[in-house]
Motif scaffolding. Structure first.
Motif, PDB file in Angstrom:
ATOM      1  N   SER A   7       0.828  -1.203   0.000  1.00 17.82           N
ATOM      2  CA  SER A   7       0.000   0.000   0.000  1.00 17.82           C
ATOM      3  C   SER A   7       0.865   1.257   0.000  1.00 17.82           C
ATOM      4  CB  SER A   7      -0.929  -0.001   1.217  1.00 17.82           C
ATOM      5  OG  SER A   7      -0.186  -0.121   2.410  1.00 17.82           O
ATOM      6  N   GLY A   8       2.013   1.190   0.664  1.00 20.53           N
ATOM      7  CA  GLY A   8       2.915   2.336   0.664  1.00 20.53           C
ATOM      8  C   GLY A   8       3.462   2.629  -0.718  1.00 20.53           C
ATOM      9  N   ARG A   9       3.853   1.579  -1.433  1.00 22.36           N
ATOM     10  CA  ARG A   9       4.364   1.785  -2.800  1.00 22.36           C
ATOM     11  C   ARG A   9       3.270   2.325  -3.714  1.00 22.36           C
ATOM     12  NH1 ARG A   9       6.550  -3.557  -2.280  1.00 22.36           N
ATOM     13  NH2 ARG A   9       5.236  -4.259  -4.020  1.00 22.36           N
ATOM     14  N   LEU A  10       2.063   1.782  -3.603  1.00 22.20           N
ATOM     15  CA  LEU A  10       0.977   2.240  -4.463  1.00 22.20           C
ATOM     16  C   LEU A  10       0.669   3.713  -4.203  1.00 22.20           C
ATOM     17  CD1 LEU A  10      -1.293   1.818  -6.502  1.00 22.20           C
ATOM     18  CD2 LEU A  10      -2.712   0.918  -4.650  1.00 22.20           C
ATOM     19  N   ALA A  11       0.576   4.082  -2.926  1.00 25.58           N
ATOM     20  CA  ALA A  11       0.247   5.469  -2.601  1.00 25.58           C
ATOM     21  C   ALA A  11       1.377   6.415  -3.005  1.00 25.58           C
ATOM     22  CB  ALA A  11      -0.046   5.599  -1.112  1.00 25.58           C
ATOM     23  N   ALA A  12       2.620   6.058  -2.666  1.00 23.05           N
ATOM     24  CA  ALA A  12       3.744   6.959  -2.927  1.00 23.05           C
ATOM     25  C   ALA A  12       3.919   7.228  -4.417  1.00 23.05           C
ATOM     26  CB  ALA A  12       5.024   6.379  -2.330  1.00 23.05           C
ATOM     27  N   TRP A  13       3.975   6.158  -5.206  1.00 16.14           N
ATOM     28  CA  TRP A  13       4.239   6.348  -6.634  1.00 16.14           C
ATOM     29  C   TRP A  13       2.980   6.760  -7.392  1.00 16.14           C
ATOM     30  CZ3 TRP A  13       9.028   6.844  -8.336  1.00 16.14           C
ATOM     31  CH2 TRP A  13      10.046   6.436  -7.471  1.00 16.14           C
ATOM     32  N   GLY A  14       1.805   6.402  -6.883  1.00 17.11           N
ATOM     33  CA  GLY A  14       0.578   6.920  -7.467  1.00 17.11           C
ATOM     34  C   GLY A  14       0.478   8.423  -7.277  1.00 17.11           C
ATOM     35  N   ASN A  15       0.842   8.912  -6.091  1.00 13.31           N
ATOM     36  CA  ASN A  15       0.828  10.349  -5.852  1.00 13.31           C
ATOM     37  C   ASN A  15       1.840  11.075  -6.740  1.00 13.31           C
ATOM     38  OD1 ASN A  15      -1.187  10.462  -3.872  1.00 13.31           O
ATOM     39  ND2 ASN A  15       0.249   9.952  -2.236  1.00 13.31           N
ATOM     40  N   ALA A  16       3.020  10.469  -6.906  1.00 12.13           N
ATOM     41  CA  ALA A  16       4.029  11.082  -7.771  1.00 12.13           C
ATOM     42  C   ALA A  16       3.531  11.163  -9.215  1.00 12.13           C
ATOM     43  CB  ALA A  16       5.329  10.289  -7.701  1.00 12.13           C
ATOM     44  N   LEU A  17       2.788  10.138  -9.633  1.00 17.95           N
ATOM     45  CA  LEU A  17       2.212  10.166 -10.984  1.00 17.95           C
ATOM     46  C   LEU A  17       1.170  11.267 -11.100  1.00 17.95           C
ATOM     47  CD1 LEU A  17       1.742   8.960 -13.803  1.00 17.95           C
ATOM     48  CD2 LEU A  17       0.142   7.347 -12.745  1.00 17.95           C
ATOM     49  N   PHE A  18       0.285  11.381 -10.105  1.00 19.40           N
ATOM     50  CA  PHE A  18      -0.744  12.419 -10.141  1.00 19.40           C
ATOM     51  C   PHE A  18      -0.125  13.809 -10.199  1.00 19.40           C
ATOM     52  CE2 PHE A  18      -4.020   9.652  -7.654  1.00 19.40           C
ATOM     53  CZ  PHE A  18      -4.162   8.851  -8.772  1.00 19.40           C
ATOM     54  N   ALA A  19       1.028  13.978  -9.551  1.00 24.23           N
ATOM     55  CA  ALA A  19       1.685  15.281  -9.504  1.00 24.23           C
ATOM     56  C   ALA A  19       2.573  15.532 -10.716  1.00 24.23           C
ATOM     57  CB  ALA A  19       2.517  15.401  -8.232  1.00 24.23           C
ATOM     58  N   GLY A  20       2.666  14.568 -11.637  1.00 28.19           N
ATOM     59  CA  GLY A  20       3.477  14.734 -12.825  1.00 28.19           C
ATOM     60  C   GLY A  20       4.969  14.571 -12.587  1.00 28.19           C
ATOM     61  N   GLU A  21       5.345  13.941 -11.466  1.00 34.30           N
ATOM     62  CA  GLU A  21       6.760  13.760 -11.141  1.00 34.30           C
ATOM     63  C   GLU A  21       7.373  12.560 -11.854  1.00 34.30           C
ATOM     64  OE1 GLU A  21       8.711  15.596  -9.316  1.00 34.30           O
ATOM     65  OE2 GLU A  21       7.374  16.918  -8.185  1.00 34.30           O
ATOM     66  N   VAL A  22       6.555  11.575 -12.209  1.00 35.17           N
ATOM     67  CA  VAL A  22       7.057  10.364 -12.862  1.00 35.17           C
ATOM     68  C   VAL A  22       6.101   9.975 -13.980  1.00 35.17           C
ATOM     69  CG1 VAL A  22       8.214   9.519 -10.782  1.00 35.17           C
ATOM     70  CG2 VAL A  22       5.855   8.830 -11.252  1.00 35.17           C
ATOM     71  N   PRO A  24       3.788   7.177 -16.211  1.00 31.33           N
ATOM     72  CA  PRO A  24       2.949   6.042 -15.827  1.00 31.33           C
ATOM     73  C   PRO A  24       3.714   4.727 -15.770  1.00 31.33           C
ATOM     74  CG  PRO A  24       1.781   7.427 -17.391  1.00 31.33           C
ATOM     75  CD  PRO A  24       3.177   7.949 -17.329  1.00 31.33           C
ATOM     76  N   ASP A  25       4.634   4.519 -16.712  1.00 33.81           N
ATOM     77  CA  ASP A  25       5.400   3.266 -16.721  1.00 33.81           C
ATOM     78  C   ASP A  25       6.312   3.162 -15.505  1.00 33.81           C
ATOM     79  OD1 ASP A  25       4.203   2.437 -19.041  1.00 33.81           O
ATOM     80  OD2 ASP A  25       5.833   3.113 -20.353  1.00 33.81           O
ATOM     81  N   GLU A  26       6.976   4.273 -15.137  1.00 33.37           N
ATOM     82  CA  GLU A  26       7.861   4.225 -13.972  1.00 33.37           C
ATOM     83  C   GLU A  26       7.049   3.994 -12.693  1.00 33.37           C
ATOM     84  OE1 GLU A  26      11.286   6.739 -11.532  1.00 33.37           O
ATOM     85  OE2 GLU A  26      10.298   7.651 -13.267  1.00 33.37           O
ATOM     86  N   ALA A  27       5.915   4.675 -12.593  1.00 34.43           N
ATOM     87  CA  ALA A  27       5.071   4.494 -11.411  1.00 34.43           C
ATOM     88  C   ALA A  27       4.656   3.035 -11.273  1.00 34.43           C
ATOM     89  CB  ALA A  27       3.847   5.396 -11.492  1.00 34.43           C
ATOM     90  N   ALA A  28       4.206   2.439 -12.374  1.00 32.08           N
ATOM     91  CA  ALA A  28       3.767   1.044 -12.323  1.00 32.08           C
ATOM     92  C   ALA A  28       4.912   0.111 -11.946  1.00 32.08           C
ATOM     93  CB  ALA A  28       3.172   0.642 -13.672  1.00 32.08           C
ATOM     94  N   GLU A  29       6.088   0.359 -12.524  1.00 31.25           N
ATOM     95  CA  GLU A  29       7.242  -0.499 -12.229  1.00 31.25           C
ATOM     96  C   GLU A  29       7.617  -0.424 -10.750  1.00 31.25           C
ATOM     97  OE1 GLU A  29      11.963  -0.981 -13.523  1.00 31.25           O
ATOM     98  OE2 GLU A  29      10.663   0.442 -14.561  1.00 31.25           O
ATOM     99  N   ARG A  30       7.594   0.779 -10.189  1.00 29.87           N
ATOM    100  CA  ARG A  30       7.959   0.952  -8.783  1.00 29.87           C
ATOM    101  C   ARG A  30       6.914   0.316  -7.864  1.00 29.87           C
ATOM    102  NH1 ARG A  30      13.137   3.016  -7.442  1.00 29.87           N
ATOM    103  NH2 ARG A  30      13.785   4.432  -9.100  1.00 29.87           N
TER     104      ARG A  30
END
Length: 277
Positions: A7-22, A24-30
């Motif tokens: 859940s931590g990985r999903l929230a952290a990298w999902g939030n980074a995706l929403f903010a345009g920091e990463v 979609p492919d990088e978010a999913a991989e992480r």
């Protein structure tokens, strides 16, 4: 707590995706990490129907179009609905899994269901077994999450809990010697030295610091008291009364570490929401 919660990985990298920091492919991989496949099941299509199970990139994109403002983590335990906001059905699913993700702005939450796929029978090589994670989407109540501290509160509570507990732990020799304890400590230190990335781009430095300390405390608690048995491998407490005292000493420290983890993972969602007009 030796391992990062999914859940931590999903929230952290999902939030980074929403903010345009990463991307979609990088978010999913992480988010997938050491697992093999992650899918999301039960997302609504906007017309009262459920969409078929989808991969992470598609699901996160769909979630954003549904109005998700940020992803938050819940790490509940029996008697402690940490990070949950209801209703009871969702809380029950999350408690069974020990974790969940809540999508602010959508009244939707996600609970991981883990399955291992591969050939059966004895002598199966670990590389032939694949871990599949399905994030079950369920309705949640849009309300303040239970018992989640601020980052400042979490950092202070961790320091206080460690100070208050040290005397009892030293007296019980919970960080004692032994091959199991030595191996666990060595594995934890090796992972820290490997430079794994805590959180995702854009998180405040304080959140990274709090999460690192919370995970370190959680690791030491797990080593000090073996959840799979009576804790005898890791210290000198061997009588029933001493084991009970050990549990009583470790319980608040573990609770504080879980609260701090949730505060760290949720810090980015709070900043995202504060930045909205």
């Amino acid at each position: 707590m030796l391992e990062e919660p999914r859940s931590g990985r999903l929230a952290a990298w999902g939030n980074a995706l929403f903010a345009g920091e990463v991307s979609p492919d990088e978010a999913a991989e992480r988010i997938v990490g050491d697992d093999d496949v992650h899918r999301v099941a039960g997302l609504p299509d906007g017309e009262g129907r459920e969409e078929p199970p989808a991969g992470l990139t598609l699901a996160l994109g769909r979630l954003r179009t549904l109005g998700a403002r940020g992803l938050r983590v819940a790490l509940p335990a029996p008697g402690h609905p940490l990070g949950l906001s209801g209703p009871p059905e969702f809380n029950s699913w999350a408690l069974e899994a020990g974790e969940a993700v809540l999508a602010a702005g959508t009244a939707l939450g996600f609970v991981p269901e883990t399955h291992e796929a591969g050939p059966g029978g004895d002598g199966v090589h670990p590389d032939d077994v694949h871990t599949e994670v399905v994030w079950r989407c369920l309705p949640i109540r849009e309300a303040p999450p239970a018992d989640v501290p601020s980052l400042a509160e979490a950092e202070r509570e961790l320091a206080e809990a460690m100070r208050d507990t040290t005397e009892v732990l030293n007296r019980l020799d919970v960080a004692g010697s032994g091959p199991v304890a030595d191996a666990a400590l060595a594995a934890y230190r090796a992972r820290m030295e490997a430079g794994r990335r805590l959180l995702a781009p854009g998180y405040p430095a304080r959140a990274v610091r709090v999460l690192e300390l919370a995970q370190r405390v959680g690791a030491l608690v797990a080593i000090a008291y073996d959840r799979g048995g009576d804790g005898r491998e890791h210290g000198a407490a061997v009588s029933a009364s001493e084991i009970a005292v050990r549990q009583e000493a470790l319980r608040p420290l573990e609770r504080t570490a879980r609260r701090a983890q949730v505060a760290a993972y949720n810090a980015y969602a709070e900043e995202l929401e504060r930045g909205l007009p």
